[in-house]
Design a protein around this motif. Structure first.
Motif, PDB file in Angstrom:
ATOM      1  N   LEU A 196       0.855  -1.192   0.000  1.00 43.99           N
ATOM      2  CA  LEU A 196       0.000   0.000   0.000  1.00 43.99           C
ATOM      3  C   LEU A 196       0.886   1.235   0.000  1.00 43.99           C
ATOM      4  N   THR A 197       0.382   2.316  -0.541  1.00 48.19           N
ATOM      5  CA  THR A 197       1.034   3.615  -0.404  1.00 48.19           C
ATOM      6  C   THR A 197       0.016   4.582   0.188  1.00 48.19           C
ATOM      7  N   VAL A 198       0.408   5.268   1.240  1.00 48.09           N
ATOM      8  CA  VAL A 198      -0.452   6.297   1.840  1.00 48.09           C
ATOM      9  C   VAL A 198       0.128   7.646   1.441  1.00 48.09           C
ATOM     10  N   LEU A 199      -0.658   8.422   0.729  1.00 41.30           N
ATOM     11  CA  LEU A 199      -0.159   9.661   0.125  1.00 41.30           C
ATOM     12  C   LEU A 199      -0.856  10.882   0.706  1.00 41.30           C
ATOM     13  N   LEU A 200      -0.044  11.829   1.120  1.00 38.95           N
ATOM     14  CA  LEU A 200      -0.547  13.130   1.574  1.00 38.95           C
ATOM     15  C   LEU A 200      -0.199  14.135   0.482  1.00 38.95           C
ATOM     16  N   GLN A 201      -1.181  14.867  -0.020  1.00 36.29           N
ATOM     17  CA  GLN A 201      -0.865  15.867  -1.045  1.00 36.29           C
ATOM     18  C   GLN A 201      -1.311  17.247  -0.565  1.00 36.29           C
ATOM     19  N   ASP A 202      -0.590  18.272  -1.006  1.00 33.32           N
ATOM     20  CA  ASP A 202      -0.989  19.635  -0.634  1.00 33.32           C
ATOM     21  C   ASP A 202      -2.131  20.088  -1.547  1.00 33.32           C
ATOM     22  N   THR A 203      -2.387  21.375  -1.573  1.00 36.40           N
ATOM     23  CA  THR A 203      -3.589  21.844  -2.281  1.00 36.40           C
ATOM     24  C   THR A 203      -3.344  22.149  -3.758  1.00 36.40           C
ATOM     25  N   SER A 204      -2.133  21.855  -4.263  1.00 33.99           N
ATOM     26  CA  SER A 204      -1.816  22.346  -5.612  1.00 33.99           C
ATOM     27  C   SER A 204      -2.377  21.481  -6.737  1.00 33.99           C
ATOM     28  N   GLY A 205      -2.751  20.233  -6.479  1.00 38.91           N
ATOM     29  CA  GLY A 205      -3.354  19.385  -7.507  1.00 38.91           C
ATOM     30  C   GLY A 205      -2.332  18.821  -8.480  1.00 38.91           C
ATOM     31  N   GLY A 206      -2.817  18.121  -9.496  1.00 40.37           N
ATOM     32  CA  GLY A 206      -1.939  17.552 -10.516  1.00 40.37           C
ATOM     33  C   GLY A 206      -1.919  16.039 -10.519  1.00 40.37           C
TER      34      GLY A 206
END
Ligand SMILES: O=C(O)CCC(=O)C(=O)O
Ligand SMILES: [Fe+2]
Length: 334
Positions: A196-206
């Motif tokens: 599994l990969t747990v990903l945190l992303q900021d608000t910039s998108g993409g």
């Protein structure tokens, strides 16, 4: 995805020779600049008031190309903390088909975290707490997924080894604003070599994921949601679940020159490269139903060696482990 220790170098602009995705500007609505996207430019003239120290951010760890004199040696391949620019470029005998527009800091956090002094100051303290919380989340997710497969609650974590023998590594990515988005890739299409990969992303998108709807695959945006994490099923979970859970192909589109830069933090659940623990497809389902194995057994080390050697060529590393009889028959039902 976490690379094995490999030669590194700084690359600022390398045009891709492969078909390129549209830049983010054409598919993702403009969003406000990320709070963590500040550039590391010289500070303005001193004010009479006491200046606040810079806010800790991943971007402030980047770029620091050589040993920093404070004990942190980001190019030391034996280090649990490593820093790379565009690491995918150096895969496959330097024949990578595409350049990824990003810097990455890798930290191996479990089973043995680096000493605090090895962790770059902006992340010190926070990273340890975050990795421990993500590990607990993973434990729960593997229980829920085991139940979803009709298997005992501890199956994936214990018997399949998704938690037993766990190596948890953290990849903190910084995608700077890109002056020529059409001349590069954000991150090439890939699925992760993890359970599994747990990903945190900021608000910039993409971030985008593939919906595999034959005859055509379709890319869909995975927009940032405040307080939410993205969880990817990785190739190793597809293998041990015998194709009942499918890994997700994804990519990050580059931003335009106006930004915003993107920061994301991916935590990979897998075994250590040196682990000899086998990853074995489960052939028993709910109610005792049996299915033929779709893959041969492997180890994380063998899988990662193949994944890294192959490079990011857009093909699944799992094909190499698929048993010949399984290639033509449909996967067992969930
Ligand atoms: O930056 C992202 O959101 C994606 C990162 C990723 O796909 C990876 O590290 O494997
Ligand atoms: Fe990924």
């Amino acid at each position: 995805w976490p690379p094995s220790p490999a030669p590194t170098a700084s690359v600022t602009s390398t045009p891709s020779t492969t078909p390129r995705p549209a830049s983010r500007a054409s598919s993702t609505p403009a969003s406000p600049p990320s709070p963590t996207s500040s550039a590391t430019t010289p500070t303005p003239s001193p004010s009479p008031r006491r200046r606040r120290p810079p806010r800790p951010s991943l971007s402030s760890t980047s770029p620091r190309p050589t040993s920093t004199g404070d004990g942190w040696s980001p190019r030391d391949v034996a280090s649990k903390v490593r820093f790379n620019s565009n690491f995918g470029l150096f895969r496959n005998g330097f024949r990578s088909p595409a350049a990824n527009w990003r810097d990455t800091m890798f930290v191996e956090m479990f089973p043995e975290a680096p000493s605090p002094e090895e962790i770059p100051p902006p992340c010190r303290g926070v990273l340890e707490v975050y990795a421990a919380a993500v590990r607990r989340l993973g434990e729960r997710l593997f229980e829920l997924l085991s139940e979803a497969l009709g298997l005992p609650v501890g199956y994936l974590g214990r018997d399949a080894g998704c938690m037993d023998g766990l190596s948890l590594s953290v990849a903190a990515h910084y995608y700077p604003a890109c002056p020529e988005p059409e001349a590069t890739m954000g991150a090439t299409k890939h699925s992760d070599p993890s359970f599994l990969t747990v990903l945190l992303q900021d608000t910039s998108g993409g971030l985008q994921a593939v919906l595999p709807r034959p005859p055509e695959e379709r890319w869909v945006d995975v927009p940032p949601v405040a307080g939410a994490l993205v969880v990817n099923v990785g190739d190793l979970l597809q293998l041990v679940s015998n194709d009942r859970l499918r890994s997700v192909e994804h990519r990050v589109l580059p931003t335009g020159a106006a930004g915003p830069a993107r920061v994301s933090v991916a935590c990979f659940f897998r075994h250590a490269y040196a682990s000899t623990r086998p990853c074995v497809p489960v052939v028993v389902g709910g109610g005792g139903a049996r299915a033929a194995a779709v893959y041969r057994s492997t180890t994380a080390g063998e899988f990662l060696a193949h994944y890294n050697g192959k490079g990011l060529d857009g093909r699944s590393a799992l094909d190499h482990f698929r048993l010949p009889a399984a290639a033509s028959s449909p996967p067992p039902p969930l």
